[in-house]
Structures are given as C-alpha cells and as structure tokens.
Motif scaffolding. Structure first.
Motif, PDB file in Angstrom:
ATOM      1  N   CYS A  30       0.828  -1.210   0.000  1.00  0.00           N
ATOM      2  CA  CYS A  30       0.000   0.000   0.000  1.00  0.00           C
ATOM      3  C   CYS A  30       0.859   1.255   0.000  1.00  0.00           C
ATOM      4  N   TYR A  38       1.393   9.467  -5.472  1.00  0.00           N
ATOM      5  CA  TYR A  38       1.390  10.814  -4.900  1.00  0.00           C
ATOM      6  C   TYR A  38       2.751  11.496  -4.866  1.00  0.00           C
ATOM      7  N   SER A 663      -0.338  12.850   2.239  1.00  0.00           N
ATOM      8  CA  SER A 663      -1.620  12.996   2.939  1.00  0.00           C
ATOM      9  C   SER A 663      -2.575  13.878   2.145  1.00  0.00           C
ATOM     10  N   LEU A 666      -3.851  11.898  -0.857  1.00  0.00           N
ATOM     11  CA  LEU A 666      -4.801  10.874  -0.428  1.00  0.00           C
ATOM     12  C   LEU A 666      -6.144  11.499  -0.061  1.00  0.00           C
ATOM     13  N   TRP A 667      -6.103  12.647   0.633  1.00  0.00           N
ATOM     14  CA  TRP A 667      -7.341  13.331   1.030  1.00  0.00           C
ATOM     15  C   TRP A 667      -8.113  13.811  -0.200  1.00  0.00           C
ATOM     16  N   ASP A 669      -8.067  12.467  -3.161  1.00  0.00           N
ATOM     17  CA  ASP A 669      -8.665  11.293  -3.797  1.00  0.00           C
ATOM     18  C   ASP A 669      -9.919  10.847  -3.056  1.00  0.00           C
ATOM     19  N   ILE A 670      -9.855  10.883  -1.726  1.00  0.00           N
ATOM     20  CA  ILE A 670     -11.022  10.490  -0.929  1.00  0.00           C
ATOM     21  C   ILE A 670     -12.179  11.454  -1.175  1.00  0.00           C
ATOM     22  N   CYS A 671     -11.871  12.740  -1.172  1.00  0.00           N
ATOM     23  CA  CYS A 671     -12.919  13.740  -1.421  1.00  0.00           C
ATOM     24  C   CYS A 671     -13.511  13.577  -2.814  1.00  0.00           C
ATOM     25  N   SER A 672     -12.647  13.311  -3.778  1.00  0.00           N
ATOM     26  CA  SER A 672     -13.116  13.115  -5.146  1.00  0.00           C
ATOM     27  C   SER A 672     -14.018  11.895  -5.244  1.00  0.00           C
ATOM     28  N   LEU A 673     -13.619  10.822  -4.571  1.00  0.00           N
ATOM     29  CA  LEU A 673     -14.418   9.597  -4.591  1.00  0.00           C
ATOM     30  C   LEU A 673     -15.780   9.824  -3.952  1.00  0.00           C
ATOM     31  N   VAL A 674     -15.789  10.528  -2.811  1.00  0.00           N
ATOM     32  CA  VAL A 674     -17.047  10.829  -2.125  1.00  0.00           C
ATOM     33  C   VAL A 674     -17.924  11.723  -2.997  1.00  0.00           C
ATOM     34  N   LYS A 677     -19.666   9.693  -5.660  1.00  0.00           N
ATOM     35  CA  LYS A 677     -20.775   8.929  -5.116  1.00  0.00           C
ATOM     36  C   LYS A 677     -21.993   9.814  -4.881  1.00  0.00           C
TER      37      LYS A 677
END
Length: 690
Positions: A30, A38, A663, A666-667, A669-674, A677
C-alpha cells in the motif's frame, strides 16, 4: 534440541511468520502504491527501484543502517556473548560493530565524490580495475550476501523452532518469501520504509525488556538486584578466564578473543555487503557522512542495551524457578543457538515474553533480509545481466530482471539455510567463521576508493591470497589444538580467530605490498567500457575542482538568456532532473570537510570506545562494584533512548514535507471519490422523480 523453551504451539510460529509477515507485506504494498501515485518517484524506473533515485535523507538512511545491521545475531549473539563472558560482552559487541559503520562513512563520501553514477560496489571496481577484478569482488559480494542472509534467516528460523516447534525448514522458506513480496513491489525505497517501521517496533520491544529488568519486574526490577543476582551467578557458574570467574569483570580472555572475531566479521559484513554500499549510493551527497555517523551512534545502543538486559539477565535468572530449564542452566547447544535472550523473556513474561521476543526477532530478520534481497538483485542486474549479457538494455527490462533476481535469491537462500541446518551449523558458528571465508577482500575493497596507489594486481590477488591463507591457518589450528577438523572444532573461538586474523591480515598486507611491487593500473581501449566507466566515475559531468574557479563562476553575473535556460523542470521531468543532479561529483571543498568529520569521529571512537575504556578496565582486572554497575546499566538504557531519537523521531521530522504531500493527495482522492458517489446518488434520485 531439548524442548524446555517450547512454550508456544507450532501455530503461533506459523501465525507470526505468515500472519504478521503477510499483513506487513500488504502494508508495504500500500505504501508503495501511494508513493507511485502521490510522489514524483516511480518504482517502474530502474534508478528508483535500485538506488531510490539517490535522494534519501539522513534520518531514514540512519534508520536503514541500524535496521540492516540489527540482525537476529545482533540480538541473539550479543546476549549469548553477555551470558558467556559477562559485562564485557555488550560493550565489545557494540564497539566492534559500530567501528565499521563509522569507518564506512569514509567510503560513502568517496562514492559521492569519485563514483557518483555507480549502482553497486563491483561496478566501481570494474570501472577502475577491469573485468578480472570485477569478477573477484562480485564473487566476494555475493558470498557475503549469502552468508549474511544465512545468519539472518537460519538464526531466526532456529529460534522460532525452539520456541514454538514450527518446522525449521518451513520457516527457512517462508521468512524470505514474505519479505520478497514487498521488495519486488517497492524496490530500495520500500526497504527504507520497511526498515523504519521494523526499527520502531524493535526499539519498543527492547524498551519493554529494558524497563522489566531495570525497573518493573518482581524477579529483578532494579540494577542493584541484578548486581546481586550476578554475584550469585559468578559463584555458582564462574566464567573460565574471567577475573575471579565473575560476570562483573571486563577482564575476559574469551571475551577478547570473540571480540577480535567480531571485529573481522564486522568489517567483512559491512565493507563487502552491497546493502551498505547501496545505502551510501541512495543517500543525498551532502548528508551521506552525517547519515553514517548517526547510524553508528544509534546502532551501538541496541546490542549494548539489549544484551545488558537480556544476556546478563539470563545468567542472573538461571537459578530462578521460573527459568524454563530450571534447575539446570541452558545447554551448550541452546546457548550456541542464541537462546539466552528468549529464555530471559520467558522467565520474565511467560508465553507473552516468548511472543514478544519472536516478534522482535521477526522484525530484525525481515528488515535485514529485505536489504539483502535488494542488494543481491542489484548485483545480479547491473553486474551480471547488464555487464555480461545486455549492456544496452532499457530501464523497464532492468526492473523486471531485478524482480526475478529477488525471487531467485530468496529461493536459493532458503535452500542454503536448510542445508546448513541439516549439517548442524548454528548461528554462532556462521558468525564466528564468516571472516575466514571472505575477510581477505574486506579492506582491499575499501582501499580501491580510499587509497589512490591501489594497483590492479593488488586488487585482484589480495582477496584470494587472504582467503587461501585464512582457510589453511584455520584448518591447521583446529587440527593442532583440537586434534580433529569438525563443526565443533572449526567453530571454536580460538581456532576461528586464527583463521580470521590470517585471512583479514594477509589480505591487507598483500594489497599494500603488491601495489608497490606491481603499481600498474588497468586501462581499457573498449569505447563502450570507457563510456560506462566515465558515467560511473562521474567524469562526463565533472567540473573543475578548483575552489577559486568555482567561486569566480558563482560571482559572474547571470544573463537573461541563462535565466531562461534555467527553467524549472515539469513534474514529469522531475525524476530525471533529480537523478542527473545526484550523479554529479560532490564539490571538493565539501568532500574535504566531510572527510575531516569522518576521520575525527572514527579516530575519537577508536580511542575512547575501542582502546581507552575497555583496555583500561581489562588491564586493571577491575570487578564492578554496585555503584559502577548501576551507572553502567543506566548508561546502556539511556543509549537506547538516543537510538529512539535518531531512528524514530528524526526521520519523521525531516520527512514532514513528503508526508504532507502524500496525505494531501490521499485526502483529495477520498474527497473526489465521495463527490462522485454523491453525484451518482443525486442523479438516481432525479431519475426516480421523473
């Protein structure tokens, strides 16, 4: 081997090796994925995979050095050393192991100054002395890596078998396999991250044992109590050739002999081990000496602190009913296998102690093994495949070859460890005789960089002359002193030290004498070889080393056109830009300053830690009193905390920027994924309402 220490079921051994190893491998995979996504460094590039783009900062290099030099032998054999010879054991082990790290800083700075484009140690030899010398040191490098790997894996596998009953042959195959998984994916940079993570866990476990012995355990709990128990042990189990047979005397003839063995083995396993050259190559030029200085200081505390607690603790607790072999002490076979530290852990914490020491050893074994895997893969890739099969191959192919080399070495190493175990060779035997086998090349390889008069004949012949003399003296001494040549007699400390000294000493003398008798150096007329040598030695990009010329260039005004030419590279060009900058030879002024620091630190350490303190206590036959011993234990414990600051805290501080970058990515990417959705949910609701 007797089963007194087998306090855990075989499932516990498999659980630690496969379970913890598998989880850790996934964790490292990972991290490698995040690095590729990144950051500007990709493991699909050969320079990144094998040299970490020569950009690692000093804190992480220091942690990597500590991790690579903290074998299972560091923990097991240093404790055995303390159990067999008393208080001299931890100090001799720390001093004789740290010295080579400090002196290697001189080689590190020479690499950055004179061979900035190198990937491996034999590549440098090839550029300076040709293919015959290259084959000589390639053999010695591979032999060293194989023996070091065997010390790591076999030592760990035998302890796992002793504590859990896990099949030792299964352990020999599984340990390299789980390490190879993340090394293949992540390359050298992943081994640095693995080294750091392993070192954190390792130091936490060492602190736990240190607190138990020095403060919290009902069985010991204080340096004063440990002192009293060691006095009793000195009466019940006196040490042969120690002053008054005491564990509290530094005057130990057997300890001094083993220290000489360790000194020679240390030079061999540092100066000939590609893993240390690779760390020097991967470091930033301006901080390579600093990294090795800090790494040496930090490593000293591990055997010094751990063996003081666990080795001396084993002697102190032997007569305690909680001791696993009570009322008997450990057998000679158990001591040779390095089981003094596990016995202490079981006495202090029962099954929990066995589990903790297994995790501790697993961290030490896997972190060091990862360094050996990537080191051997670099040797096979650059010194075998690229040198003798495909000189003009591309970067992607080199990465694939590195992957196959890691897998092949893991398999061969596992088979080699199984053979050693089948013939009855222990961890202590391997460490004792390692210098006989490859010690003749240890100093000559350093002289190739450190001494300008080293000739090609000397470079080629000295290792083989040292090897032949070492083996001859080893066998003759074993025959004359012990009456036969066997595993037991060749592993005897006195017999082995004769062979070690002959191999090591003759190698040095031969290198010096032959350089004066045959001073000629290799020259090549092959354009391809000349071009590769220039790249390795940095000749193609080398500027003048005159400080006055450099200063005058710095003072010259910068024109508008030159400013336009200095346009910063794009993000996609950053890796190539950084690699080109890192293979430029160091400024000679900085080189001289770094060499002065390295020589001063090494000379100071030799004077104080190798000569003044130990030989003063040795020569005076001083037996520690309670106050002196208490101070000794406190200093050993403080040194562990120094190691924590260097290896745990400092790398995080210096890498704060990179951690923020990862970080942030990664944040995002998480925001983009959310966000995706949420958009899909809103679209579905609109369609339903329609």
């Amino acid at each position: 081997m007797a089963n007194e220490l087998r306090v855990l079921p075989p499932g516990a051994g498999y659980g630690i090796v496969i379970g913890i190893g598998g989880v850790f491998a996934l964790f490292m995979l990972c991290l490698t994925w995040m690095q590729n996504r990144y950051t500007n460094f990709s493991t699909h590039r050969a320079e990144e995979f094998n040299t970490a783009s020569r950009s690692i900062k000093p804190g992480l290099i220091s942690a990597g050095i500590v991790s690579s030099w903290t074998w299972s032998a560091t923990l097991l054999t240093s404790s055995t050393f303390a159990y067999n010879y008393g208080v001299c054991g931890p100090m001799w082990y720390g001093a004789m192991g740290t010295l080579q790290i400090l002196l290697f800083s001189l080689i590190a700075i020479k690499i950055k100054a004179n061979a900035p484009g190198a990937h491996t140690m034999p590549e440098i030899v090839l550029a300076r002395h040709g293919k015959l010398a290259h084959l000589t040191y390639l053999y010695n490098a591979l032999a060293t890596n194989m023996l070091v790997g065997a010390c790591l894996v076999l030592g760990g596998a035998q302890v796992v078998e002793a504590l859990t009953g896990m099949n030792v042959y299964a352990a020999n195959f599984l340990i390299p396999a789980v390490v190879a998984a993340y090394v293949i994916a992540g390359g050298l940079r992943s081994t640095f991250i693995a080294d750091y993570t392993h070192t954190v866990i390792l130091l936490v476990a060492i602190l736990v044992f240190g607190f138990l012995i020095s403060a919290t355990s009902d069985l010991v709990g204080s340096p004063g109590k440990l002192y009293e128990l060691l006095q009793e042990a000195s009466e019940n189990m006196p040490i042969n050739r120690n002053t008054e047979g005491s564990y509290l005397a530094l005057h130990s003839v057997g300890g001094l002999i083993f220290a000489i063995d360790l000194l020679i083995a240390g030079f061999t396993t540092v100066w000939l081990d590609q893993a240390y050259w690779q760390r020097a190559i991967a470091s930033r030029p301006e901080t390579s000496v600093k990294a090795y200085m800090l790494g040496g200081i930090a490593w000293y505390g591990i055997p010094f602190g751990f063996a003081t607690a666990m080795g001396l603790g084993c002697a102190a607790l032997t007569n305690n009913p909680a001791f696993p072999t009570y009322p008997n002490p450990l057998s000679a076979q158990q001591v040779e296998a390095g089981l003094s530290a596990p016995a202490t852990a079981i006495t202090l914490l029962g099954k929990g102690g066995a589990i903790l020491v297994l995790i501790l050893l697993f961290m030490a074994v896997t972190s060091s093994t990862s360094a050996e895997l990537i080191a051997v893969s670099s040797l096979l890739t650059f010194d075998v495949y690229k040198t003798y099969f495909r000189p003009d191959t591309d970067s992607a192919t080199l990465v694939r070859v590195s992957h196959w080399a890691i897998a092949a070495y893991a398999l061969v190493l596992a088979a080699f460890c199984c053979i050693l175990n089948a013939v009855g060779l222990s961890l202590t035997w391997l460490l004792t005789v390692l210098g006989v086998i490859v010690g003749g090349a240890a100093v000559p390889v350093g002289l190739i960089l450190l001494w300008s008069r080293m000739s090609t004949v000397a470079a080629v012949a000295a290792p083989w002359i040292g090897f032949c003399c070492g083996v001859l003296v080893w066998f003759v001494t074993s025959w004359k002193r012990s009456g036969t040549i066997s595993v037991a007699t060749t592993g005897d400390e006195t017999n082995a030290v004769a062979g070690n000294l002959a191999s090591f000493g003759v190698g040095i003398v031969s290198a010096v004498v032959l350089s004066f008798v045959f001073p000629r150096k290799h020259t090549s007329t092959d354009p391809r070889h000349i071009d590769r040598s220039n790249k390795i030695l940095g000749i193609a990009v080398q500027s003048t080393g005159d400080p006055e010329v450099l200063e005058s260039k710095e003072k010259q005004p910068v024109s508008d056109s030159s400013v336009n030419e200095m346009t910063p590279p794009s993000k996609s060009e950053i890796p190539e830009y950084l690699e080109s900058k890192q293979i430029e030879p160091m400024d000679p002024v900085l080189v001289r300053k770094a060499e002065k620091i390295a020589w001063t630190a090494s000379a100071g350490f030799i004077l104080i830690a190798v000569i003044l303190v130990p030989f003063t206590l040795f020569g005076t036959r001083y037996v520690y009193n309670r106050e002196f011993f208490t101070g000794w234990v406190v200093v050993s414990f403080i040194w562990i905390w120094v190691s924590v600051i260097i290896c745990v805290v400092y790398p995080v501080v210096e890498s704060a920027g990179a951690l923020r970058e990862i970080s942030r990515g990664l944040w995002m990417d998480i925001c983009s994924l959310v966000g995706i959705k949420k958009s899909r949910l809103q679209t579905d609701k609109n369609e339903q309402s329609v």
